[in-house]
Design an enzyme around this catalytic site. Structure first.
Site, PDB file in Angstrom:
ATOM      1  N   CYS A 123      -3.616  10.680   1.824  1.00 27.92           N
ATOM      2  CA  CYS A 123      -2.894   9.727   1.768  1.00 27.92           C
ATOM      3  C   CYS A 123      -1.385   9.901   1.310  1.00 27.92           C
ATOM      4  O   CYS A 123      -0.516   9.569   2.000  1.00 27.92           O
ATOM      5  CB  CYS A 123      -3.820   8.867   1.019  1.00 27.92           C
ATOM      6  SG  CYS A 123      -5.112   8.321   1.190  1.00 27.92           S
ATOM      7  N   LYS A 150       1.095  -1.496   0.207  1.00 26.71           N
ATOM      8  CA  LYS A 150       0.203  -0.322  -0.269  1.00 26.71           C
ATOM      9  C   LYS A 150       0.369   1.605   0.056  1.00 26.71           C
ATOM     10  O   LYS A 150       0.409   2.040  -0.759  1.00 26.71           O
ATOM     11  CB  LYS A 150      -1.124   0.468   1.212  1.00 26.71           C
ATOM     12  CG  LYS A 150      -1.589   1.344   1.724  1.00 26.71           C
ATOM     13  CD  LYS A 150      -2.809   1.544   0.795  1.00 26.71           C
ATOM     14  CE  LYS A 150      -3.083   3.201   0.663  1.00 26.71           C
ATOM     15  NZ  LYS A 150      -4.536   3.052   0.814  1.00 26.71           N
TER      16      LYS A 150
HETATM   17  N1  SAJ Z   1      -2.400  15.174  -8.263  1.00 24.36           N
HETATM   18  C1  SAJ Z   1      -2.173  15.768  -9.062  1.00 24.36           C
HETATM   19  N2  SAJ Z   1      -1.973  15.364 -10.039  1.00 24.36           N
HETATM   20  C2  SAJ Z   1      -2.320  13.740 -10.403  1.00 24.36           C
HETATM   21  C3  SAJ Z   1      -2.744  13.219  -9.494  1.00 24.36           C
HETATM   22  C4  SAJ Z   1      -3.162  14.026  -8.624  1.00 24.36           C
HETATM   23  O1  SAJ Z   1      -1.327  16.874  -8.147  1.00 24.36           O
HETATM   24  O2  SAJ Z   1      -1.501  13.606 -11.758  1.00 24.36           O
HETATM   25  C5  SAJ Z   1      -2.997  15.058  -6.834  1.00 24.36           C
HETATM   26  C6  SAJ Z   1      -4.438  15.702  -6.435  1.00 24.36           C
HETATM   27  O3  SAJ Z   1      -4.864  16.745  -7.015  1.00 24.36           O
HETATM   28  C7  SAJ Z   1      -4.221  15.654  -5.452  1.00 24.36           C
HETATM   29  C8  SAJ Z   1      -3.373  14.191  -4.440  1.00 24.36           C
HETATM   30  O4  SAJ Z   1      -3.121  14.325  -5.717  1.00 24.36           O
HETATM   31  O5  SAJ Z   1      -4.047  16.713  -4.491  1.00 24.36           O
HETATM   32  C9  SAJ Z   1      -3.724  12.789  -3.739  1.00 24.36           C
HETATM   33  O6  SAJ Z   1      -4.754  12.724  -5.635  1.00 24.36           O
HETATM   34  P1  SAJ Z   1      -5.424  11.589  -5.928  1.00 24.36           P
HETATM   35  O7  SAJ Z   1      -5.972  11.135  -6.617  1.00 24.36           O
HETATM   36  O8  SAJ Z   1      -3.772  10.945  -6.863  1.00 24.36           O
HETATM   37  O9  SAJ Z   1      -4.495  10.145  -4.659  1.00 24.36           O
HETATM   38  P2  SAJ Z   1      -5.817   9.911  -3.367  1.00 24.36           P
HETATM   39  O10 SAJ Z   1      -5.418  10.432  -1.721  1.00 24.36           O
HETATM   40  O11 SAJ Z   1      -6.957  11.160  -3.780  1.00 24.36           O
HETATM   41  O12 SAJ Z   1      -5.994   8.061  -3.203  1.00 24.36           O
HETATM   42  C10 SAJ Z   1      -4.679   7.230  -3.234  1.00 24.36           C
HETATM   43  C11 SAJ Z   1      -5.221   6.891  -4.419  1.00 24.36           C
HETATM   44  N3  SAJ Z   1      -3.663   6.005  -4.397  1.00 24.36           N
HETATM   45  C12 SAJ Z   1      -3.243   5.503  -5.575  1.00 24.36           C
HETATM   46  O13 SAJ Z   1      -4.188   6.400  -7.632  1.00 24.36           O
HETATM   47  C13 SAJ Z   1      -2.174   5.157  -5.846  1.00 24.36           C
HETATM   48  C14 SAJ Z   1      -6.439   5.789  -3.679  1.00 24.36           C
HETATM   49  O14 SAJ Z   1      -6.476   4.507  -4.856  1.00 24.36           O
HETATM   50  C15 SAJ Z   1      -5.879   5.218  -2.127  1.00 24.36           C
HETATM   51  O15 SAJ Z   1      -6.479   3.998  -1.914  1.00 24.36           O
HETATM   52  C16 SAJ Z   1      -6.183   5.684  -1.048  1.00 24.36           C
HETATM   53  O16 SAJ Z   1      -4.852   6.986  -1.964  1.00 24.36           O
HETATM   54  C17 SAJ Z   1      -5.319   5.923  -0.703  1.00 24.36           C
HETATM   55  O17 SAJ Z   1      -6.201   6.058   0.563  1.00 24.36           O
HETATM   56  O18 SAJ Z   1      -4.216   5.905   0.551  1.00 24.36           O
END
Ligand code: SAJ
Length: 415
Positions: free
Chosen positions: A266, A212
Site C-alpha cells: 500500500c 485513499k
Molecule cells: N512504517 C515505518 N514507520 C512508521 C510506520 C510505518 O517505517 O512509523 C513502515 C512499516 O514498518 C511498514 C510500512 O511503513 O513497512 C507500512 O506500514 P503501515 O503500518 O504504515 O501501513 P500498512 O501498509 O500496513 O497500511 C496502510 C494504512 N494506511 C495508513 O495508515 C494511512 C492502512 O490504513 C491502509 O488501509 C493500508 O495502508 C492500505 O491497504 O492501503
C-alpha cells in the site's frame, strides 16, 4: 433494496475479511478467487493468510453456510471488487486485475446491481471499470452514460484497514463512498451500513480514489521524514529515538518511527499512482518514495561495515515481514536487506521470522537459513533487527549484550 446476497471478488487480505464480516451479519456471501487452492482452503473453513481472529470468523461463517468460495461469480445484488492494484514497469499502475474482475462479474450482472471497487486505484480507475463493464454488457446501461437511471450502479469505496487490525477496523473505520451518481453512493452506503459502525462520507469516485492515495502518501512522506532524520542522527551521533521522543513532547509535533524502509503493498505503492498522474507536480511525494526506497541500501551498508571486524561473521536478521506481527513478506524492506546481505557474501546469514514456516524460494536459493530466535542468539555475532515482532521485544539486555546490534526499529532503544 435489502442485501441478501453479495459477491466479493478477490479473497486476499481485504476481500476475505470483508466477505467474512458481511457473512457474519447473516447475509449470504459468495467469495470469488482465481486460485483453486484459496477456494478449497476457505470452503474447508480455513484461511490462507495470517490476520488476528480471521480464522475463527471464516470457520464460523462457512460452517453456518453464509460464506462460500467459488471460481465463478454468481448473480447477487452487489459485487465488491477487492483485487490487487500493483504497479508495473516505471511505477505505472497495473489495472489488469480490475479488468479481470470486470470480466468475472460481467456475466452475472443484473439490472439494479451495485458494483463497488474497493481496490486502491489511480484517479479515473472506477470510470474505467464502468467503461469495461459497458463493453462486456452492452445490454445494460451504466452511470457514465445513464447517471441516476443506469441499470448498474458503481462506486469507489477504498478500503482503509490496517493489516493486523483488519477485523476491528473494517467495522469501526469511517468510509469514503465515491459514487458515480448519487444513487450509486446511496446504495453503497446502504450496503456498508450492514456492517460498518463508522461514518460514511459521500463524494464522487475520483475524489474517493485520490483520498485513499492521499492518506497513504501522507504516511509515506512522514515516514520519509523520520527515515531521513535517522540517517542525519547517525552522522551526528545522536540517538534518533531519544530525539524523536523529545521533539514529540511539543504539542504540535508527531514524528513517526524510522525503520529499515517502507514495505507492504500500500504505502510503498500508492504514492506512485499520484506521481504517475501528475509527474511534474508530485515533487515531495516522489522524493519521499525515493528516500524510503533508499533506506534498505543504507541498512545493508551499515551491516557490511560492521561485519568487517569478524573473520567469519554470522549475521542474524530478526524479521522478514513488512511490519510487526504479520506474515506478509510482500514489498518487505527486510527481505530486500536480507537478500542483499546474502549477495554481498558477508558470511552466514540467518533469518528469524516467527510468522512463517518456510522461506520463499528466492531466499532459500540465496543460501539464507530460516532459524529459531534461540538458534540465532546462540550463533550470531551481529544481530540486525528488521521487524519489531512481539517475541523480539521480549529480549533482555543479557540476551544480546555480547553481539553487535543494528536495531533499525529501536526495540532496544532503552538498553
Ligand atoms: N512504517 C515505518 N514507520 C512508521 C510506520 C510505518 O517505517 O512509523 C513502515 C512499516 O514498518 C511498514 C510500512 O511503513 O513497512 C507500512 O506500514 P503501515 O503500518 O504504515 O501501513 P500498512 O501498509 O500496513 O497500511 C496502510 C494504512 N494506511 C495508513 O495508515 C494511512 C492502512 O490504513 C491502509 O488501509 C493500508 O495502508 C492500505 O491497504 O492501503
Amino acid at each position: 433494496m435489502t442485501f441478501e446476497k453479495i459477491c466479493v471478488v478477490g479473497l486476499g487480505y481485504i476481500g476475505l475479511p470483508t466477505a467474512a464480516v458481511i457473512a457474519s451479519r447473516g447475509i449470504e456471501v459468495i467469495g470469488v478467487d482465481v486460485s483453486k487452492r484459496v477456494i478449497d482452503t476457505i470452503n474447508r473453513g480455513e484461511v490462507h493468510i495470517v490476520e488476528p481472529d480471521l480464522d475463527m470468523l471464516v470457520q464460523a461463517t462457512v460452517n453456518i453456510g453464509k460464506l462460500r468460495a467459488t471460481l465463478l461469480a454468481e448473480p447477487a445484488q452487489a459485487f465488491i471488487i477487492a483485487v490487487p492494484t500493483p504497479f508495473k514497469e516505471g511505477h505505472k499502475p497495473d489495472l489488469s486485475y480490475i479488468h479481470s474482475a470486470a470480466k468475472i462479474i460481467a456475466p452475472a450482472l443484473e439490472k439494479g446491481n451495485l458494483v463497488i471497487l474497493e481496490s486502491t486505484s489511480p484517479v479515473g480507475a472506477t470510470e474505467k471499470l464502468s467503461a469495461w463493464l459497458q463493453v462486456l454488457r452492452p445490454d445494460l446501461s451504466f452511470p457514465q452514460t445513464a447517471a441516476e437511471n443506469a441499470d448498474i450502479h458503481i462506486a469507489h469505496c477504498p478500503e482503509r484497514v490496517l493489516p493486523g487490525h483488519v477485523l476491528e477496523e473494517l467495522v469501526s473505520n469511517d468510509r469514503i463512498v465515491g459514487g458515480m451518481s448519487k444513487k450509486c453512493s446511496d446504495l453503497a452506503i446502504k450496503l456498508y451500513k450492514t456492517f460498518v459502525r463508522g461514518e460514511c462520507y459521500t463524494t464522487n469516485s475520483r475524489t474517493a480514489e485520490m483520498a485513499k492515495l492521499t492518506e497513504n502518501s501522507f504516511r509515506d512522506v512522514n515516514i520519509a521524514f523520520a527515515n531521513e532524520l535517522s540517517i542525519i542522527c547517525d552522522k551526528l551521533q545522536i540517538n534518533v529515538w531519544e530525539l524523536i521522543a523529545l521533539a514529540n513532547r511539543h504539542p504540535r509535533v508527531n514524528i513517526l518511527n524510522p525503520g529499515p524502509g517502507v514495505g507492504g503493498h500500500c504505502i510503498a505503492v500508492d504514492p506512485w499512482f499520484i506521481v504517475d498522474s501528475a509527474p511534474e507536480e508530485a515533487i515531495l511525494i516522489r522524493h519521499a518514495r525515493e528516500i524510503n526506497d533508499a533506506k534498505p541500501n543504507y541498512v545493508v551498508k551499515q551491516v557490511v561495515d560492521a561485519a568487517v571486524q569478524f573473520k567469519k561473521p554470522v549475521i542474524a536478521c530478526l524479521g522478514l515481514a513488512f511490519k510487526a506481527d504479520i506474515d506478509d513478506l510482500r514489498e518487505s524492506p527486510a527481505v530486500d536487506i536480507v537478500l542483499k546481505l546474502a549477495q554481498s557474501n558477508q558470511g552466514k546469514i540467518l533469518a528469524v521470522e516467527p510468522n512463517i514456516s518456510h522461506l520463499p524460494p528466492k531466499l532459500q536459493e540465496a543460501g539464507i537459513e530460516l532459524v529459531s530466535l534461540k538458534k540465532a542468539l546462540e550463533e550470531a555475532n551481529i544481530l540486525v533487527v528488521l521487524v519489531d515482532h512481539k517475541p523480539f521485544k521480549t529480549l533482555t539486555h543479557n540476551d544480546i549484550n555480547t553481539k553487535v546490534i543494528m536495531d533499525t526499529r529501536g526495540i532496544f532503544r532503552h538498553f
